[in-house]
Structure formats: structure tokens, C-alpha cells
Scaffold this active site. Structure first.
Site, PDB file in Angstrom:
ATOM      1  N   LYS A   1       0.115   3.972   6.320  1.00  0.00           N
ATOM      2  CA  LYS A   1       0.902   3.021   5.672  1.00  0.00           C
ATOM      3  C   LYS A   1       2.463   3.140   5.971  1.00  0.00           C
ATOM      4  CE  LYS A   1       1.842   1.170   0.983  1.00  0.00           C
ATOM      5  NZ  LYS A   1       1.500   1.402  -0.481  1.00  0.00           N
TER       6      LYS A   1
ATOM      7  N   SER B   1      -0.662  -2.728  -2.617  1.00  0.00           N
ATOM      8  CA  SER B   1       0.087  -2.823  -1.598  1.00  0.00           C
ATOM      9  C   SER B   1      -0.295  -2.096  -0.200  1.00  0.00           C
ATOM     10  CB  SER B   1       1.538  -2.343  -1.817  1.00  0.00           C
ATOM     11  OG  SER B   1       1.631  -0.841  -2.066  1.00  0.00           O
TER      12      SER B   1
ATOM     13  N   SER C   1      -2.268   0.851  -5.766  1.00  0.00           N
ATOM     14  CA  SER C   1      -1.959   0.401  -4.152  1.00  0.00           C
ATOM     15  C   SER C   1      -3.075   0.836  -3.202  1.00  0.00           C
ATOM     16  CB  SER C   1      -0.530   0.703  -3.712  1.00  0.00           C
ATOM     17  OG  SER C   1       0.219  -0.382  -4.485  1.00  0.00           O
TER      18      SER C   1
END
Lengths: 106, 488
Positions: free
Chosen positions: B79, B154, B178
Site C-alpha cells: 500500500k 482503504s 482498511s
């Protein structure tokens, strides 16, 4: 919009939006403030849900883990070399960081 | 099976037997990414050159048989809120669009020591603020199971990437679901470890008291393999835990028979999609067959988890994001600025997207005089009650099982007009972070063609048990093996 437990009571007017925007150093136009105003109010209004909870003398949480007072030896350690640090600095003279004027003339 | 489809365990076996090289695996992963990501948009950066160089070093290590780990030579991506030295790290924000860190996050150093091969950086909601990956400043990521749907957020890029076989595993970051929520939407196994189990050094902070880096993988076995490498005390993160790191892989084979599994009744109330509930109930029957003892329990403050989570998030995020000011890194807008305050105002106005602006303004609001007690302090008090709910539950059972999300993946654009509706999709995942407990999302079925995930929640530092339960479930089911067409 989800049904609220209470009546819609929170008002965050345009001036309030501009005020909090300035607190977080966020430039904002009148039009943007007008868009944010009802959105922020609806969110805060929903979160008034917490008023239902009787918290009495429940202590506020102050940490997530069980760790307390982590100490380490106060030794000098190498830090990032200045030239590496400066690689990401947008305005600089090769040695120092440059910013617009910080203090008033007087 | 194509090389890019291999799990960590499968790839490691081929690498160990010299049936494939890391260079071949990495080239296959990069080729698949370049072909497939045009549809998915999971990557902000693909680091071909660096990956091939790391693969070459991994092959040397494999040849000499020195320092070989389960992850040596395995391609992965992370990420884009995790700092990677020399590789652009954007948090999917314009304010960091060209930011190249001069140091590695601790997790990146540990993965490099283990010999894993970084192939790129994943798209996300800007600074982790979102539940659909649509708040990226660059582009939306698409769900590999249905390109018209969101991958969740996310860590949406990371979940979509693992689901579409673009890399054998990913590191995501979970502040309030997330990792688990997109794992559930994309049919991936994702672990949010105990707060402090994995170092946060080099993670660009959203909520410092919630943030947890964790693995997103094809199965629980791979999750264990990655956690083994990234877990443990780090002198650079004072909140990282001293507790010894167990052998997670060895722990997988211990029996789960007799463990007590709690069903929190508050997680099965109105709003849950029937196909999701059916899948979870079916999984619970499976656990019963595996000899687990099932009991209904209550987490009475569940419905307050969402306001507690978001109020604390607003407050901490507004403070954490103060560092983006145009002085030391990132975007800096100085044209026409008469003083330094003007520069701050202009830089942040141009650099942040609307959701980030909303949240940092709300942070200033809930922390300001007259509101601090009513919102921030109140939320911290209820947070104590949330934590006590979990403590009480774990006196009656060893782990909890619940849906990860009330629905499957929703359509792109479906929730973007109303920020509050978007927040409500996090309802089942947010409570664990204020309590700091670990949770593992495991694929457990499909509803209308879209994946369903269940989460296993345990007490502090029970990752080994959660992974063992997940592994036992995956040994008797095949939901986690199902792949979308684009993964082929």
C-alpha cells in the site's frame, strides 16, 4: 441519509466552516464552505448518538496497548544526512530550507 | 497454473527445488501486471527495474542456500502509505505525488532482509480516508470480480492486486477495517494484527493509536509466513510490543477442537445482506463440525463503535496531517504568498482532496474549546467501554466470528455523494481498532456472484490462534481458492 436518533440539531454554518478551515491552515472559498457546511453538520449530528451512553466516571482511553513509559538510553545516534533530507525539500538553497516571510516587518 | 498465480507456499516450493527462479517469477508477475492492471488500476507505481535487481539477488541467495526464507524471491507489493526508499510513496494524494522517501519503513527493511521482491505500490483512498478506493487523488481501483464495483478501502489496490494475482502477497494497513474490508470484497485473506505487533516506523500516519500494518494474501498459511517476518519489537517505534514472536507456521497445525467461538449478536442485526448472513451461518456450522464450541455473546456497545472510531480519527488525523505544509517535502505552493501562512493555506488547499479536507476540519471542530469534552473526551470514554466489551467477551470465548461487512462490494459511484453513508459501510470493522485487538478476514462464500468475508477476532496477541482457525477452515473449504477471470 441514515435516520437519526435525535432531531437534526447541529449547525455548522459557513463562518464556522471557514473558522475551522483556518485552524487547520486550509485555504477555502465561500462556495466550498457552503458545500462543506451541511455535510459536516450531518456527520456531527449522527455522532451525537454517543450522548445516549451513560459514561459516568469511566476513564477516557489514553493508549491502545498495555505499554507504559518506554525508556531508552539517551545516546547520540546518527540521523539522516542533511543532503538526503534536502532531496525532498521544495524550496532550498542547497544548505537551508527556504520559506516565505514568517514574521511581520515591525 | 501460471507462475503469477502461485501462492507463497507454492512458489517457495518451486524455488527451493530449483524448478523456477525468482527472476522468472518476477518477470511473470510484472508481465501480468502490465497486461491486467489497465483494467484494475491497482498500482500507483510499478518498480520493474528494482524488482528485477532484487530478484537477481534473491536467486544468488537461493543458489548459495544461505539465508533463504519462505519469502525469498517472492514478488509482492505494498500500500502506498508505506515508505519505500527510492520508490515514490504518495498515499494516493496530490500533496505527496512526487515524494521519494530517503528511508525504508521497518517492514520494508524486514522484507528485504527476508529476500522478498518489491514489484510496486498500491492505490488507496487518500491517506487511508475512505472505504472504496474512490478517494484516491489519481484514479479509482476496480474490483477484479466485477469491474463496475469497488474493491473496498482503504487498502483497495492491495486487495484487488492479490485477488487478480498481481504479486503473491501485499502489505496493507488497517486503521478501522482498511485491510479486512477490501479483503472481504475481493476474496483475499487479510490480517489486522494487534496494535503494536508490527512496527509503524515509516508508515505515513493516519491515526497513530489505531494504525496497524498487516498481510493480505491468498490464504492463512501465507498470512502466517508474512507476519513471521514483519512482527516484533522495533527500536524505532516505541509502541511496538516486546512480546516474543511465536512460530506462526508451526502454530497452524495445532488443533482447534474445543476452542470456544463467540457469535456477537449485535453483528447480525438489521442491514445485513441475506446472502452475507447465510454464508457466515454456513461457516459457523463448519466450525461446529471442526469441533469448536459455539456460543452467542454480546458486545453491547457495538453501535457506538462507529462514532467513537470516526471522532478519534478526525482528531488524530487533523494533528497528523499538520506535517504536510509545503516546507520539508511534497507539494509547495508559494506563488503570490505574502507570508508563510499563505503558503500553508494554498498548499493544503491544492494538495488535499475533499474527504481529507472534511476530516481535518472535523478534527479541528471536535478538538476546539467548547466541543472537546462533548465529542473527543466522550469518544475516549466510550472507547474504554468498547474495550471492556471485548475483555468481557474473551472471558467467555477464545475468538469471535462475525461478517466483515454487512454487504458485498457496492457499485463505483454508489456512495460517493454522501460521506456518512460511506462511513456506515465500516460498521463491523471499526470497533477492533479502538480496542487494539487483532482480526483476520477469511473468504467464506459468495452472494450474487460477489465474495463474502468473515472476520475472526481475538484478544491481544492471539494472531497465532486466529491464523490457526482460519487455516483449519481453509483446509476443509475452497472459497479462498476461487479466482476472478482477470487473475488467469
Amino acid at each position: 441519509m441514515p435516520k437519526n436518533h435525535a432531531s437534526q440539531t447541529t449547525i455548522i454554518d459557513i463562518n464556522k466552516v471557514k473558522y475551522v478551515a483556518h485552524l487547520v491552515r486550509l485555504g477555502i472559498t465561500e462556495e466550498e464552505a457552503a458545500v462543506f457546511s451541511p455535510q459536516l453538520a450531518a456527520i456531527i449530528d449522527y455522532f451525537n448518538l454517543l450522548n445516549e451512553v451513560e459514561t459516568g466516571d469511566t476513564p477516557p482511553a489514553s493508549e491502545t496497548s498495555t505499554i507504559r513509559s518506554v525508556m531508552r538510553a539517551d545516546d547520540v545516534q546518527p540521523s539522516m544526512p542533511r543532503q538526503d533530507f534536502l532531496k525532498n525539500v521544495p524550496h532550498q538553497d542547497g544548505e537551508f530550507v527556504q520559506v516565505p516571510q514568517v514574521f511581520d516587518e515591525e | 497454473m501460471e507462475l503469477h498465480n502461485l501462492s507463497i507456499r507454492e512458489a517457495h516450493e518451486l524455488l527451493s527445488k530449483k524448478q523456477v527462479s525468482s527472476a522468472e517469477l518476477t518477470a511473470a508477475a510484472l508481465k501480468h501486471i502490465h497486461q491486467t492492471d489497465a483494467l484494475i488500476h491497482a498500482f500507483v507505481t510499478v518498480s520493474d527495474e528494482l524488482a528485477l535487481e532484487q530478484a537477481r539477488l534473491a536467486d544468488e541467495r537461493l543458489r548459495s542456500r544461505e539465508g533463504v526464507t519462505l519469502l525469498t524471491g517472492i514478488p509482492f507489493a505494498v500500500k502506498d502509505c508505506i515508505s519505500t526508499k527510492g520508490v515514490c510513496t504518495t498515499c494516493s494524494s496530490k500533496i505527496l505525488e512526487n515524494y521519494i522517501p530517503q528511508y525504508n519503513a521497518t517492514v520494508m527493511d524486514r522484507l528485504a532482509e527476508a529476500g522478498a521482491v518489491l514489484v510496486g505500490k498500491h492505490n488507496m483512498d487518500e491517506f487511508g480516508m475512505g472505504s472504496s478506493c474512490e478517494n484516491s487523488a489519481f484514479f479509482s481501483t476496480h474490483n477484479p470480480w466485477d469491474l463496475e464495483r469497488v474493491p473496498g478501502g482503504s487498502s483497495g489496490g492491495s486487495a484487488a492486486s492479490v485477488a487478480a494475482s498481481m504479486g503473491a502477497f501485499a502489505l496493507g494497513e488497517d486503521t478501522g477495517g482498511s485491510i479486512r474490508m477490501p479483503a472481504s470484497f475481493c476474496n483475499v485473506t487479510g490480517l489486522k494484527p494487534t496494535y503494536g505487533r508490527v512496527s509503524r516506523y515509516g508508515l505515513i500516519a493516519l491515526v497513530s493509536s489505531f494504525d496497524s500494518i498487516g498481510p493480505m494474501t491468498r490464504d492463512a498459511y501465507d498470512c502466517a509466513a508474512v507476519l513471521q517476518v514483519i512482527a516484533g519489537k522495533d527500536p524505532h517505534d516505541a509502541t511496538s510490543l516486546l512480546a516474543p514472536v511465536p512460530d506462526y507456521i508451526k502454530g497452524l497445525e495445532k488443533p482447534i477442537k474445543g476452542l470456544r467461538l463467540g457469535i456477537p449478536k449485535e453483528y447480525f442485526q438489521s442491514g445485513i445482506e441475506s446472502g452475507v448472513e447465510d454464508s457466515i451461518r454456513e461457516a459457523i456450522r463448519k466450525f461446529e463440525e471442526l469441533g469448536m464450541e459455539i456460543r452467542e455473546i454480546s458486545l453491547p456497545h457495538t453501535k457506538y463503535g462507529l462514532p467513537v472510531y470516526y471522532l478519534i480519527l478526525f482528531a488524530e488525523a487533523s494533528a497528523n496531517l499538520a506535517r504536510f505544509d509545503g516546507v520539508r517535502f511534497g507539494l509547495s505552493v508559494t506563488e503570490g504568498a505574502e507570508n508563510v501562512i499563505d503558503m500553508f493555506l494554498q498548499t493544503r488547499r491544492e494538495g488535499f482532496g475533499p474527504e481529507v479536507k472534511r476530516r481535518i476540519m472535523l478534527g479541528a471542530y471536535v478538538l476546539s474549546a467548547g466541543y472537546y469534552d462533548a465529542y473527543y473526551l466522550k469518544a475516549q470514554r466510550v472507547r474504554t467501554l468498547l474495550r471492556r466489551d471485548f475483555e468481557a467477551a474473551f472471558e467467555q470465548c477464545d475468538a469471535l466470528v462475525a461478517p466483515t461487512c454487512p454487504t458485498t462490494a457496492f457499485k463505483l459511484g454508489e456512495k460517493t455523494d454522501n460521506p456518512l453513508t460511506m462511513y456506515l459501510s465500516d460498521i463491523y470493522v471499526v470497533s477492533t481498532n479502538p480496542a487494539g485487538v487483532p482480526a483476520l478476514s477469511v473468504p467464506c462464500g459468495f452472494s450474487n456472484g460477489m465474495p463474502v468475508g468473515m472476520q475472526l477476532i481475538g484478544k491481544h496477541l492471539s494472531e497465532d490462534m486466529l491464523l490457526r482457525i482460519g487455516h483449519a477452515y481453509q483446509s476443509v473449504t475452497d472459497w479462498h481458492l476461487k479466482r476472478p477471470v482477470v487473475a488467469k
